[in-house]
Design an enzyme around this catalytic site. Sequence first.
Site, PDB file in Angstrom:
ATOM      1  N   ASP A  30      50.923 -22.770  29.939  1.00 49.59           N
ATOM      2  CA  ASP A  30      51.002 -24.135  29.413  1.00 49.59           C
ATOM      3  C   ASP A  30      52.211 -24.249  28.502  1.00 49.59           C
ATOM      4  O   ASP A  30      52.563 -23.308  27.792  1.00 49.59           O
ATOM      5  CB  ASP A  30      49.720 -24.524  28.647  1.00 49.59           C
ATOM      6  CG  ASP A  30      49.500 -26.022  28.668  1.00 49.59           C
ATOM      7  OD1 ASP A  30      48.571 -26.489  29.348  1.00 49.59           O
ATOM      8  OD2 ASP A  30      50.293 -26.756  28.005  1.00 49.59           O
ATOM      9  N   LEU A 157      35.626 -30.850  40.156  1.00 49.45           N
ATOM     10  CA  LEU A 157      34.709 -30.501  39.065  1.00 49.45           C
ATOM     11  C   LEU A 157      34.498 -31.679  38.118  1.00 49.45           C
ATOM     12  O   LEU A 157      35.352 -32.556  37.990  1.00 49.45           O
ATOM     13  CB  LEU A 157      35.220 -29.280  38.296  1.00 49.45           C
ATOM     14  CG  LEU A 157      36.556 -29.333  37.536  1.00 49.45           C
ATOM     15  CD1 LEU A 157      36.462 -30.095  36.236  1.00 49.45           C
ATOM     16  CD2 LEU A 157      37.026 -27.915  37.259  1.00 49.45           C
ATOM     17  N   GLU A 159      33.717 -32.674  34.135  1.00 45.13           N
ATOM     18  CA  GLU A 159      33.680 -32.155  32.767  1.00 45.13           C
ATOM     19  C   GLU A 159      32.223 -32.113  32.323  1.00 45.13           C
ATOM     20  O   GLU A 159      31.425 -32.974  32.678  1.00 45.13           O
ATOM     21  CB  GLU A 159      34.496 -33.061  31.837  1.00 45.13           C
ATOM     22  CG  GLU A 159      35.977 -32.926  32.091  1.00 45.13           C
ATOM     23  CD  GLU A 159      36.822 -33.920  31.303  1.00 45.13           C
ATOM     24  OE1 GLU A 159      36.341 -34.472  30.315  1.00 45.13           O
ATOM     25  OE2 GLU A 159      37.973 -34.137  31.720  1.00 45.13           O
ATOM     26  N   LEU A 257      23.943 -44.020  40.149  1.00 43.57           N
ATOM     27  CA  LEU A 257      23.328 -45.351  40.119  1.00 43.57           C
ATOM     28  C   LEU A 257      22.727 -45.615  38.739  1.00 43.57           C
ATOM     29  O   LEU A 257      21.645 -46.169  38.629  1.00 43.57           O
ATOM     30  CB  LEU A 257      22.258 -45.469  41.213  1.00 43.57           C
ATOM     31  CG  LEU A 257      22.772 -45.548  42.648  1.00 43.57           C
ATOM     32  CD1 LEU A 257      21.610 -45.622  43.639  1.00 43.57           C
ATOM     33  CD2 LEU A 257      23.694 -46.752  42.862  1.00 43.57           C
ATOM     34  N   CYS A 267      39.593 -39.541  34.870  1.00 41.03           N
ATOM     35  CA  CYS A 267      39.849 -39.606  36.316  1.00 41.03           C
ATOM     36  C   CYS A 267      39.597 -40.971  36.941  1.00 41.03           C
ATOM     37  O   CYS A 267      40.519 -41.556  37.517  1.00 41.03           O
ATOM     38  CB  CYS A 267      39.007 -38.557  37.032  1.00 41.03           C
ATOM     39  SG  CYS A 267      39.537 -36.886  36.638  1.00 41.03           S
ATOM     40  N   LYS A 328      31.418 -39.369  28.362  1.00 41.60           N
ATOM     41  CA  LYS A 328      30.105 -38.914  28.819  1.00 41.60           C
ATOM     42  C   LYS A 328      29.691 -37.723  27.956  1.00 41.60           C
ATOM     43  O   LYS A 328      30.528 -37.200  27.206  1.00 41.60           O
ATOM     44  CB  LYS A 328      30.123 -38.561  30.304  1.00 41.60           C
ATOM     45  CG  LYS A 328      30.993 -37.364  30.651  1.00 41.60           C
ATOM     46  CD  LYS A 328      30.735 -37.008  32.082  1.00 41.60           C
ATOM     47  CE  LYS A 328      31.610 -35.901  32.572  1.00 41.60           C
ATOM     48  NZ  LYS A 328      31.328 -35.531  33.934  1.00 41.60           N
ATOM     49  N   ARG A 335      39.465 -39.737  26.838  1.00 36.79           N
ATOM     50  CA  ARG A 335      40.388 -40.552  27.634  1.00 36.79           C
ATOM     51  C   ARG A 335      39.654 -41.727  28.292  1.00 36.79           C
ATOM     52  O   ARG A 335      38.664 -41.538  28.983  1.00 36.79           O
ATOM     53  CB  ARG A 335      41.097 -39.678  28.676  1.00 36.79           C
ATOM     54  CG  ARG A 335      42.144 -38.767  28.028  1.00 36.79           C
ATOM     55  CD  ARG A 335      42.811 -37.850  29.030  1.00 36.79           C
ATOM     56  NE  ARG A 335      41.973 -36.713  29.382  1.00 36.79           N
ATOM     57  CZ  ARG A 335      42.386 -35.702  30.138  1.00 36.79           C
ATOM     58  NH1 ARG A 335      43.608 -35.692  30.629  1.00 36.79           N
ATOM     59  NH2 ARG A 335      41.562 -34.699  30.406  1.00 36.79           N
TER      60      ARG A 335
HETATM   61  P1  NAD Z   1      44.988 -32.054  30.832  1.00 36.75           P
HETATM   62  O1  NAD Z   1      45.828 -33.113  30.228  1.00 36.75           O
HETATM   63  O2  NAD Z   1      43.751 -31.601  30.145  1.00 36.75           O
HETATM   64  O3  NAD Z   1      45.875 -30.748  31.067  1.00 36.75           O
HETATM   65  C1  NAD Z   1      47.156 -30.741  31.606  1.00 36.75           C
HETATM   66  C2  NAD Z   1      47.943 -29.611  30.929  1.00 36.75           C
HETATM   67  O4  NAD Z   1      49.181 -29.414  31.624  1.00 36.75           O
HETATM   68  C3  NAD Z   1      48.323 -29.907  29.477  1.00 36.75           C
HETATM   69  O5  NAD Z   1      47.801 -28.872  28.659  1.00 36.75           O
HETATM   70  C4  NAD Z   1      49.862 -29.884  29.488  1.00 36.75           C
HETATM   71  O6  NAD Z   1      50.411 -29.350  28.306  1.00 36.75           O
HETATM   72  C5  NAD Z   1      50.159 -29.000  30.687  1.00 36.75           C
HETATM   73  N1  NAD Z   1      51.487 -29.149  31.288  1.00 36.75           N
HETATM   74  C6  NAD Z   1      52.129 -30.275  31.654  1.00 36.75           C
HETATM   75  N2  NAD Z   1      53.316 -29.982  32.222  1.00 36.75           N
HETATM   76  C7  NAD Z   1      53.433 -28.634  32.231  1.00 36.75           C
HETATM   77  C8  NAD Z   1      54.416 -27.710  32.712  1.00 36.75           C
HETATM   78  N3  NAD Z   1      55.531 -28.128  33.304  1.00 36.75           N
HETATM   79  N4  NAD Z   1      54.192 -26.398  32.541  1.00 36.75           N
HETATM   80  C9  NAD Z   1      53.077 -25.960  31.943  1.00 36.75           C
HETATM   81  N5  NAD Z   1      52.095 -26.776  31.489  1.00 36.75           N
HETATM   82  C10 NAD Z   1      52.271 -28.089  31.637  1.00 36.75           C
HETATM   83  O7  NAD Z   1      44.650 -32.567  32.307  1.00 36.75           O
HETATM   84  P2  NAD Z   1      43.321 -32.296  33.188  1.00 36.75           P
HETATM   85  O8  NAD Z   1      42.219 -33.170  32.740  1.00 36.75           O
HETATM   86  O9  NAD Z   1      43.111 -30.826  33.296  1.00 36.75           O
HETATM   87  O10 NAD Z   1      43.816 -32.853  34.601  1.00 36.75           O
HETATM   88  C11 NAD Z   1      44.782 -32.193  35.366  1.00 36.75           C
HETATM   89  C12 NAD Z   1      44.791 -32.787  36.758  1.00 36.75           C
HETATM   90  O11 NAD Z   1      43.540 -32.548  37.393  1.00 36.75           O
HETATM   91  C13 NAD Z   1      44.983 -34.307  36.799  1.00 36.75           C
HETATM   92  O12 NAD Z   1      45.728 -34.642  37.936  1.00 36.75           O
HETATM   93  C14 NAD Z   1      43.564 -34.829  36.936  1.00 36.75           C
HETATM   94  O13 NAD Z   1      43.521 -36.085  37.569  1.00 36.75           O
HETATM   95  C15 NAD Z   1      42.939 -33.773  37.814  1.00 36.75           C
HETATM   96  N6  NAD Z   1      41.485 -33.659  37.681  1.00 36.75           N
HETATM   97  C16 NAD Z   1      40.910 -33.714  36.447  1.00 36.75           C
HETATM   98  C17 NAD Z   1      39.529 -33.570  36.331  1.00 36.75           C
HETATM   99  C18 NAD Z   1      38.863 -33.646  34.975  1.00 36.75           C
HETATM  100  O14 NAD Z   1      37.631 -33.750  34.936  1.00 36.75           O
HETATM  101  N7  NAD Z   1      39.597 -33.584  33.867  1.00 36.75           N
HETATM  102  C19 NAD Z   1      38.748 -33.353  37.473  1.00 36.75           C
HETATM  103  C20 NAD Z   1      39.369 -33.276  38.711  1.00 36.75           C
HETATM  104  C21 NAD Z   1      40.744 -33.431  38.795  1.00 36.75           C
END
Ligand code: NAD
Length: 438
Positions: A30, A157, A159, A257, A267, A328, A335
């Site tokens: 990260d 997944l 959260e 529901l 998301c 939730k 967010r």
């Molecule tokens: P998040 O914001 O919690 O985490 C993203 C991380 O990526 C951050 O810590 C950021 O610092 C890091 N980052 C960004 N650019 C980077 C780079 N170039 N190199 C290294 N690190 C970098 O996001 P999230 O909630 O984990 O979501 C990530 C993706 O997964 C999104 O596309 C989201 O839509 C998808 N998603 C999220 C969920 C969920 O429940 N949160 C579920 C399914 C899919």
Amino acid sequence: MRVAMIGTGYVGLVSGACFSDFGHEVVCVDKDRGKIDRLLDGVMPIYEPGLDSLVASNVEAGRLSFITDLKEAVPGVDAVFIAVGTPSRRGDGHADLSYVYAAAEEIAHALDGYTVIVTKSTVPVGTGAEVEKVIMKARPDLKPGVDFSVASNPEFLREGAAISDFKRPDRVVVGTEDERSREVMAELYRPLYLNETPMVFTSRATSELIKYAANALLATKITFINEMADLCEKVGADVQQVAKGIGLDNRIGKKFLHAGPGYGGSCFPKDTLALTKTAHDYGSPVRIVDAVVEANDKRKKSMAGRIIETMGGSAEGKTVAILGLTFKPNTDDMRDSPSIDIINMLQDAGARIRAHDPEGIEEAKKVLKDVTYCDGPYHAIEGADAAVIVTEWDAYRALDLSRMKEMMKEPVLVDLRNVYRPEKVREAGFTYRSIGRA
Ligand code: NAD
């Protein structure tokens, strides 16, 4: 196998920890040094049940590590997952892919042998093809399918239940155009064959669309029952009975529901919006999803009015206790949480806010102003003119109503999650309003 996970957020950290628990060697990367430093100290940067012990045991076993430098993490791995954020682009609502492309370019410069680059982030149709172009531009010496492949592997997944969702998913979707990357992906997920998880191998574009279609359909189900709830209130019906009565039909199913204040989170809001934008761009609008996006936005904004109405028509000078801030339970994620619109609009109407949330207060402080944060639900309701259940945390499921009545200035309870039985709350002497129940 060896894996690099780029982005150590809700998805990257959970996926990385679970892959290492399967026995793979995983390095999580990260850019946020604070996040990596905390992880190196054994402190989780997010709240997710069970994550701390999963991370600790795999770090101890030497299979899981954390680093800020992508260049060090990528050489020698079998697969690099891109799990960075894809938020809504300001202004137009398309998915902002700048983090994905920036990561792809950095990965390209670090590649040193055949590697599968996997988009785990939620990305619109065509992003995998674009990532391939970004890599070829950065490294004209590399050939797709020979030196690297780009595959899609969306994450489903939730959260709050992320670890069990990752380890026992309903299905794994992999979009890939070549056999070699298919073999790598099959090997990575091989531990799941034991629980007979269906693997859906498909084209990259199909895989990308599956993720948006799934989220849009779930958001539609929520919005549908929310609109039924409004109708129930008008006609004197009970939305929970309606949900039960339709949900027992296997073609419909019981889940998603539950009527409430509108969906939020990291998301559904951004993914439904991004899908409508893609669909309009391709001249094939998804009108149902257009309507879902509009109805949900309006719903979140209408909740403050419902609370003010229950308080007798004015919030001026009143104190409202908000129970639950996160979108939730069992997460600290704020967010697009419905609590944000509710609190902002109550404050605009002149209310003072006292709030409690078991895990979300630190994140809430980043997005809300002038809120008095409290240690527990009873602390929050002290002297309040109304209490509002916004998030159905377990901590609010069995509140002592007589104690509440004594502590509050006015016994008014607005239950936006239908946690309580109306007759019980009214018997306890409260003015009570819930969702979709007469
Ligand atoms: P998040 O914001 O919690 O985490 C993203 C991380 O990526 C951050 O810590 C950021 O610092 C890091 N980052 C960004 N650019 C980077 C780079 N170039 N190199 C290294 N690190 C970098 O996001 P999230 O909630 O984990 O979501 C990530 C993706 O997964 C999104 O596309 C989201 O839509 C998808 N998603 C999220 C969920 C969920 O429940 N949160 C579920 C399914 C899919």
